[in-house]
Design a protein around this motif. Structure first.
Motif, PDB file in Angstrom:
ATOM      1  N   SER A 137       0.839  -1.202   0.000  1.00 17.40           N
ATOM      2  CA  SER A 137       0.000   0.000   0.000  1.00 17.40           C
ATOM      3  C   SER A 137       0.870   1.245   0.000  1.00 17.40           C
ATOM      4  N   LEU A 138       0.382   2.274  -0.640  1.00 19.73           N
ATOM      5  CA  LEU A 138       1.114   3.520  -0.793  1.00 19.73           C
ATOM      6  C   LEU A 138       1.546   4.080   0.555  1.00 19.73           C
ATOM      7  N   GLY A 139       2.827   4.389   0.683  1.00 20.13           N
ATOM      8  CA  GLY A 139       3.338   5.022   1.893  1.00 20.13           C
ATOM      9  C   GLY A 139       3.759   4.083   2.992  1.00 20.13           C
ATOM     10  N   ASP A 140       3.584   2.774   2.808  1.00 20.72           N
ATOM     11  CA  ASP A 140       3.907   1.831   3.878  1.00 20.72           C
ATOM     12  C   ASP A 140       5.409   1.571   3.972  1.00 20.72           C
ATOM     13  N   SER A 141       5.854   1.312   5.190  1.00 20.24           N
ATOM     14  CA  SER A 141       7.211   0.819   5.433  1.00 20.24           C
ATOM     15  C   SER A 141       7.085  -0.280   6.472  1.00 20.24           C
ATOM     16  N   PHE A 142       8.087  -1.167   6.514  1.00 24.85           N
ATOM     17  CA  PHE A 142       7.893  -2.412   7.252  1.00 24.85           C
ATOM     18  C   PHE A 142       8.958  -2.720   8.294  1.00 24.85           C
ATOM     19  N   GLY A 143      10.117  -2.124   8.208  1.00 25.94           N
ATOM     20  CA  GLY A 143      11.140  -2.352   9.224  1.00 25.94           C
ATOM     21  C   GLY A 143      11.799  -3.711   9.098  1.00 25.94           C
ATOM     22  N   HIS A 153      15.147  -6.346  -4.521  1.00 32.72           N
ATOM     23  CA  HIS A 153      14.977  -7.695  -5.056  1.00 32.72           C
ATOM     24  C   HIS A 153      13.553  -8.094  -5.438  1.00 32.72           C
ATOM     25  N   LEU A 154      12.539  -7.429  -4.908  1.00 33.93           N
ATOM     26  CA  LEU A 154      11.176  -7.904  -5.123  1.00 33.93           C
ATOM     27  C   LEU A 154      10.446  -7.099  -6.195  1.00 33.93           C
ATOM     28  N   HIS A 155       9.453  -7.740  -6.785  1.00 35.64           N
ATOM     29  CA  HIS A 155       8.626  -7.104  -7.809  1.00 35.64           C
ATOM     30  C   HIS A 155       7.246  -6.860  -7.192  1.00 35.64           C
ATOM     31  N   VAL A 156       6.983  -5.610  -6.854  1.00 34.99           N
ATOM     32  CA  VAL A 156       5.729  -5.284  -6.184  1.00 34.99           C
ATOM     33  C   VAL A 156       5.001  -4.161  -6.908  1.00 34.99           C
ATOM     34  N   GLU A 157       3.679  -4.210  -6.810  1.00 32.42           N
ATOM     35  CA  GLU A 157       2.827  -3.145  -7.319  1.00 32.42           C
ATOM     36  C   GLU A 157       2.290  -2.349  -6.134  1.00 32.42           C
ATOM     37  N   VAL A 158       2.225  -1.037  -6.302  1.00 34.05           N
ATOM     38  CA  VAL A 158       1.753  -0.164  -5.235  1.00 34.05           C
ATOM     39  C   VAL A 158       0.301   0.227  -5.506  1.00 34.05           C
ATOM     40  N   ALA A 159      -0.548  -0.004  -4.516  1.00 32.64           N
ATOM     41  CA  ALA A 159      -1.953   0.409  -4.607  1.00 32.64           C
ATOM     42  C   ALA A 159      -2.230   1.443  -3.513  1.00 32.64           C
ATOM     43  N   ASP A 160      -3.293   2.216  -3.695  1.00 33.79           N
ATOM     44  CA  ASP A 160      -3.588   3.289  -2.748  1.00 33.79           C
ATOM     45  C   ASP A 160      -4.011   2.769  -1.383  1.00 33.79           C
ATOM     46  N   THR A 161      -4.732   1.663  -1.347  1.00 34.39           N
ATOM     47  CA  THR A 161      -5.314   1.204  -0.093  1.00 34.39           C
ATOM     48  C   THR A 161      -5.146  -0.301   0.097  1.00 34.39           C
ATOM     49  N   THR A 163      -7.667  -2.176   0.793  1.00 33.25           N
ATOM     50  CA  THR A 163      -8.807  -2.755   0.100  1.00 33.25           C
ATOM     51  C   THR A 163      -8.436  -3.166  -1.315  1.00 33.25           C
ATOM     52  N   GLU A 164      -7.785  -2.269  -2.036  1.00 33.41           N
ATOM     53  CA  GLU A 164      -7.379  -2.576  -3.404  1.00 33.41           C
ATOM     54  C   GLU A 164      -6.421  -3.758  -3.444  1.00 33.41           C
ATOM     55  N   ASN A 165      -5.490  -3.799  -2.512  1.00 33.14           N
ATOM     56  CA  ASN A 165      -4.508  -4.880  -2.510  1.00 33.14           C
ATOM     57  C   ASN A 165      -5.141  -6.232  -2.219  1.00 33.14           C
ATOM     58  N   PHE A 166      -6.059  -6.287  -1.280  1.00 35.30           N
ATOM     59  CA  PHE A 166      -6.716  -7.555  -0.996  1.00 35.30           C
ATOM     60  C   PHE A 166      -7.592  -8.002  -2.165  1.00 35.30           C
ATOM     61  N   LYS A 167      -8.203  -7.065  -2.859  1.00 33.11           N
ATOM     62  CA  LYS A 167      -8.987  -7.420  -4.045  1.00 33.11           C
ATOM     63  C   LYS A 167      -8.084  -7.991  -5.128  1.00 33.11           C
ATOM     64  N   LYS A 168      -6.947  -7.344  -5.343  1.00 27.81           N
ATOM     65  CA  LYS A 168      -6.008  -7.834  -6.353  1.00 27.81           C
ATOM     66  C   LYS A 168      -5.500  -9.223  -5.992  1.00 27.81           C
ATOM     67  N   VAL A 178       1.869  -7.513   1.394  1.00 26.12           N
ATOM     68  CA  VAL A 178       2.583  -7.301   2.654  1.00 26.12           C
ATOM     69  C   VAL A 178       1.849  -6.250   3.480  1.00 26.12           C
ATOM     70  N   SER A 179       1.548  -6.584   4.738  1.00 23.53           N
ATOM     71  CA  SER A 179       0.774  -5.673   5.581  1.00 23.53           C
ATOM     72  C   SER A 179       0.944  -6.057   7.044  1.00 23.53           C
ATOM     73  N   GLY A 180       0.438  -5.210   7.925  1.00 21.20           N
ATOM     74  CA  GLY A 180       0.396  -5.546   9.333  1.00 21.20           C
ATOM     75  C   GLY A 180      -0.530  -6.729   9.560  1.00 21.20           C
ATOM     76  N   GLU A 181      -0.101  -7.690  10.375  1.00 21.16           N
ATOM     77  CA  GLU A 181      -0.889  -8.900  10.583  1.00 21.16           C
ATOM     78  C   GLU A 181      -2.266  -8.597  11.169  1.00 21.16           C
ATOM     79  N   TYR A 182      -2.301  -7.828  12.260  1.00 20.22           N
ATOM     80  CA  TYR A 182      -3.588  -7.588  12.919  1.00 20.22           C
ATOM     81  C   TYR A 182      -4.489  -6.705  12.070  1.00 20.22           C
ATOM     82  N   LEU A 183      -3.896  -5.763  11.375  1.00 22.43           N
ATOM     83  CA  LEU A 183      -4.684  -4.892  10.503  1.00 22.43           C
ATOM     84  C   LEU A 183      -5.300  -5.695   9.364  1.00 22.43           C
TER      85      LEU A 183
END
Length: 269
Positions: A137-143, A153-161, A163-168, A178-183
């Motif tokens: 998702s746009l603006g995310d960082s993961f630590g 190394h990775l091939h990723v697409e950036v979506a705004d939200t 919601t969009e990423n889970f739909k894709k 890639v996202s926060g587990e609880y979120l």
């Protein structure tokens, strides 16, 4: 000279007492769109694990007053000293300029790889991810060093939200997200959409992040931070935050089909 010294000593000794009297009201805020840690119900009150955890921290003689604002505005108000306490956010160098964080974390906030059940991915091995298409998702960082590895190394697409990423991901347009587990778990529980393939969080987490409580460095209640930290440390020792997270997940309302994915937000706060 001895009399003057005694007077000065007496004045200094009144400092903490006066500060404590001045802090009879503590204004707090949290992210209004950060389930299961926090969300707003009926536009008037906070719900979620962060609020439940704060309610277990008693400060004698202090009334806690919630205020609800967009998250960016709440942080700006804390910078100005207009909000005393912010709940459940990550420690960053920029935030440390105007916030004093508890040493004890409030909650774990691991970052994980979500994938379709029955899809090509079974584990979140970084090297294995190189073979597949991912989503962020746009603006995310993961630590945890994952940001640099992703960039190189990775091939990723950036979506705004989210919601969009889970739909894709559900439609097979990406192989993982890639996202926060609880979120992410909150999103999946709140939507409960039918007819879509099941989505799972893969092990191990790509990083093990934590979120903390923090007080404005301009707050007149700042002297209470060690007490909050002490109480928070004991609650963590008892396993209370983890239990509250699971309870918050179970109590989340379903999102409407007209607003799929709400509540959904970015995983790193």
């Amino acid at each position: 000279m001895r009399i003057l010294a005694s007077i000065l000593l007496g004045i200094c000794s009144l400092g903490p007492a006066r500060a404590e009297v001045a802090c009879s009201r503590l204004v707090f805020a949290t992210n209004p769109n950060y389930p299961p840690f926090s969300w707003v119900e009926d536009k008037t009150r906070y719900q979620g694990a962060s609020i439940a955890l704060l309610q277990k921290i008693t400060l004698p003689g202090v009334t806690m007053e919630p205020v609800i604002y967009p998250w960016n505005r709440a942080q700006a108000m804390a910078r100005a000293g207009q909000i005393d306490l912010l709940l459940s956010l990550r420690i960053t160098p920029e935030r440390e300029q105007y916030l004093a964080f508890t040493r004890s974390p409030a909650f774990p906030n691991p970052i994980v790889v979500f994938a379709r059940e029955g899809g090509p991915l079974r584990t979140a091995d970084w090297k294995l991810l190189e073979k597949y298409r991912g989503g962020v998702s746009l603006g995310d960082s993961f630590g945890g060093g994952f940001d640099a590895y992703l960039k190189e190394h990775l091939h990723v697409e950036v979506a705004d939200t989210m919601t969009e990423n889970f739909k894709k991901l559900s439609l097979g347009r990406v192989d993982y997200f890639v996202s926060g587990e609880y979120l992410g778990r909150a999103y999946l529980r709140s939507t409960r959409r039918q007819g879509e393939g099941r989505i799972l969080a893969l092990s191990p987490p790509v990083s093990r992040e934590f979120i903390h409580f923090a007080m404005s460095r301009k707050s007149r209640c700042l002297h209470l931070l060690p007490l909050i930290d002490e109480k928070l440390k004991e609650l963590v020792r008892q396993g209370i935050p983890a239990r509250l997270l699971e309870e918050a997940l179970d109590s989340m309302p379903e999102a409407s089909e007209t607003e799929p994915g709400k509540p959904a937000t970015r995983p790193t706060r």
